[in-house]
Design an enzyme around this catalytic site. Structure first.
Site, mmCIF file in Angstrom:
data_model
loop_
_atom_site.group_PDB
_atom_site.id
_atom_site.type_symbol
_atom_site.label_atom_id
_atom_site.label_comp_id
_atom_site.label_asym_id
_atom_site.label_seq_id
_atom_site.Cartn_x
_atom_site.Cartn_y
_atom_site.Cartn_z
ATOM 1 N N LYS A 52 0.835 -1.213 0.000
ATOM 2 C CA LYS A 52 0.000 0.000 0.000
ATOM 3 C C LYS A 52 0.869 1.264 0.000
ATOM 4 C CE LYS A 52 -3.824 -2.444 2.078
ATOM 5 N NZ LYS A 52 -4.875 -2.609 3.086
ATOM 6 N N GLN A 96 -5.164 -1.451 9.374
ATOM 7 C CA GLN A 96 -5.081 -2.791 8.777
ATOM 8 C C GLN A 96 -5.703 -3.837 9.715
ATOM 9 O OE1 GLN A 96 -3.995 -3.221 5.672
ATOM 10 N NE2 GLN A 96 -4.051 -5.438 5.612
ATOM 11 N N ASP A 119 -11.582 2.602 3.621
ATOM 12 C CA ASP A 119 -11.986 1.191 3.530
ATOM 13 C C ASP A 119 -13.493 1.047 3.320
ATOM 14 O OD1 ASP A 119 -9.857 -0.679 3.795
ATOM 15 O OD2 ASP A 119 -9.661 -0.229 5.935
HETATM 16 N N1 L34 Z 1 -8.423 -2.427 6.877
HETATM 17 N N2 L34 Z 1 -7.627 -4.517 6.356
HETATM 18 C C1 L34 Z 1 -8.148 -3.352 5.953
HETATM 19 N N3 L34 Z 1 -8.414 -3.091 4.656
HETATM 20 C C2 L34 Z 1 -8.141 -4.010 3.698
HETATM 21 O O1 L34 Z 1 -8.457 -3.758 2.429
HETATM 22 C C3 L34 Z 1 -7.555 -5.229 4.075
HETATM 23 N N4 L34 Z 1 -7.181 -6.186 3.162
HETATM 24 C C4 L34 Z 1 -7.336 -7.597 3.519
HETATM 25 C C5 L34 Z 1 -6.690 -7.809 4.891
HETATM 26 N N5 L34 Z 1 -6.892 -6.708 5.807
HETATM 27 C C6 L34 Z 1 -7.334 -5.482 5.423
HETATM 28 C C7 L34 Z 1 -6.116 -6.070 2.330
HETATM 29 O O2 L34 Z 1 -5.574 -5.009 2.106
HETATM 30 C C8 L34 Z 1 -6.589 -8.294 2.402
HETATM 31 N N6 L34 Z 1 -5.783 -7.257 1.785
HETATM 32 C C9 L34 Z 1 -4.790 -7.474 0.805
HETATM 33 C C10 L34 Z 1 -4.089 -6.445 0.213
HETATM 34 C C11 L34 Z 1 -3.100 -6.679 -0.726
HETATM 35 C C12 L34 Z 1 -2.793 -7.956 -1.107
HETATM 36 C C13 L34 Z 1 -3.477 -9.007 -0.543
HETATM 37 C C14 L34 Z 1 -4.469 -8.761 0.409
HETATM 38 C C15 L34 Z 1 -1.694 -8.184 -2.110
HETATM 39 O O3 L34 Z 1 -0.894 -7.317 -2.333
HETATM 40 N N7 L34 Z 1 -1.616 -9.380 -2.706
HETATM 41 C C16 L34 Z 1 -0.589 -9.731 -3.675
HETATM 42 C C17 L34 Z 1 0.387 -10.762 -3.145
HETATM 43 C C18 L34 Z 1 0.979 -10.422 -1.828
HETATM 44 C C19 L34 Z 1 2.013 -11.435 -1.350
HETATM 45 O O4 L34 Z 1 2.989 -11.637 -2.077
HETATM 46 O O5 L34 Z 1 1.816 -12.007 -0.257
HETATM 47 C C20 L34 Z 1 -1.261 -10.358 -4.903
HETATM 48 O O6 L34 Z 1 -0.693 -10.310 -5.975
HETATM 49 O O7 L34 Z 1 -2.359 -10.913 -4.747
#
Ligand code: L34
Length: 284
Positions: A52, A96, A119
């Site tokens: 982020k 988060q 959010d």
């Molecule tokens: N307050 N909490 C709040 N807002 C959110 O919108 C979230 N979420 C979820 C968990 N807690 C939160 C997220 O941001 C899930 N989440 C989230 C954000 C980004 C990614 C995954 C989940 C992400 O960047 N995924 C990458 C891979 C990451 C890795 O390598 O582990 C992808 O390509 O899917």
């Protein structure tokens, strides 16, 4: 063979559009600002928060990374949220999730000023979304909808099945698809004969947090399969709620994990932050 929906590429496209908007706002004297708050050291949360902050840097959004120890009290976190609420240079506040056990998530979410709640988890924003009149959508459901739209997938009149009923994904996701005129079914852990329901889906959206739970026999030929899961398989490798290798040959469209919904969640957070700054109306 399914079309693989490239969440990274679609994200980059949208981020390019947003970056132009941010540059224009800066010309007019406003720099959008996002504060991200992480309590504790959950490794997955650390990755998401880092992604982020990086996205903010990529777009020219001011970002602040507030790290608090795992034993932070609810009072201490609320004090930080209230301070961020008062700051004119911060337009978006994201705490988060999940939070450590001693902190009530609801108390923290409701303490965030609704106009800074990027959010869209605050009760006021949830209520506005249900009524179809809102400034922000929750990032993950908004990202899923954008993936569907930008892939040219029609939604009106389709059977959409959402598996999972969390407040942050399943419930708002179902509401968005309803607004798009899909016929929506929400499934959960008590659903009887889950496969019979998922097999009827033209659009199947899965957000349950169980690795490779959706198998090929649960999917209709040619269906659109959206995988919101962020799980680890038996070898500790990142995977989704859908058994990608098995389902991909049967699906019409499918999102990968990683590189599907995850990057879009972050991109929609950027969009909401820009919107919050715009609505704050030129204040710095
Ligand atoms: N307050 N909490 C709040 N807002 C959110 O919108 C979230 N979420 C979820 C968990 N807690 C939160 C997220 O941001 C899930 N989440 C989230 C954000 C980004 C990614 C995954 C989940 C992400 O960047 N995924 C990458 C891979 C990451 C890795 O390598 O582990 C992808 O390509 O899917």
């Amino acid at each position: 063979m399914a079309v693989i929906i490239d969440g990274k590429a679609i994200s980059e496209q949208i981020r390019g559009e947003l970056a132009a908007g941010v540059a224009a706002m800066k010309q007019n004297g406003t720099t959008p600002g996002l504060a991200v708050v992480l309590v504790g050291e959950d490794p997955a949360s650390q990755v998401y928060v880092r992604n982020k902050i990086r996205a903010c840097e990529q777009l020219g959004i001011h970002s602040e990374d507030h790290r608090l120890p795992a034993d932070t009290t609810e009072g201490e976190l609320l004090a930080l949220v209230r301070e961020l609420n008062r700051r004119e240079d911060i337009h978006g506040i994201l705490v988060q999730l999940p939070l450590p056990r001693q902190i009530r998530e609801r108390a923290v979410i409701e303490a965030i000023a609704p106009e800074k709640d990027v959010d869209a988890f605050h009760a006021q924003n949830v209520g506005q979304i249900v009524q179809g009149q809102y400034d922000f959508l929750p990032c993950t459901p908004a990202g899923v909808l954008e993936l569907i739209r930008r892939s040219g997938i029609p939604v009106e009149g389709k059977d959409c099945v959402v598996v999972g009923r969390s407040n942050i994904v399943g419930k708002p996701m179902a509401m968005l698809m309803l607004h798009e005129n899909a016929t929506v079914t929400i499934c959960h852990s008590r659903t009887r004969d889950l496969s019979a329901v998922t097999r009827r889906a033209d659009i199947l959206i899965v957000a349950i947090g169980r690795a490779k739970f959706i198998t090929a026999d649960m999917v209709k030929e040619g269906a659109v399969v959206i995988d919101v899961g962020m799980d680890r398989d038996e070898n500790g490798k990142l995977c989704g709620d859908v058994d990608f290798a098995a389902v991909e040959p049967k699906a019409g469209y499918i999102t990968p994990v990683p590189g599907g919904v995850g990057p879009m969640t972050i991109t929609m957070l950027m969009k909401n932050t820009v919107t919050a700054a715009r609505l704050a109306g030129g204040r710095r």
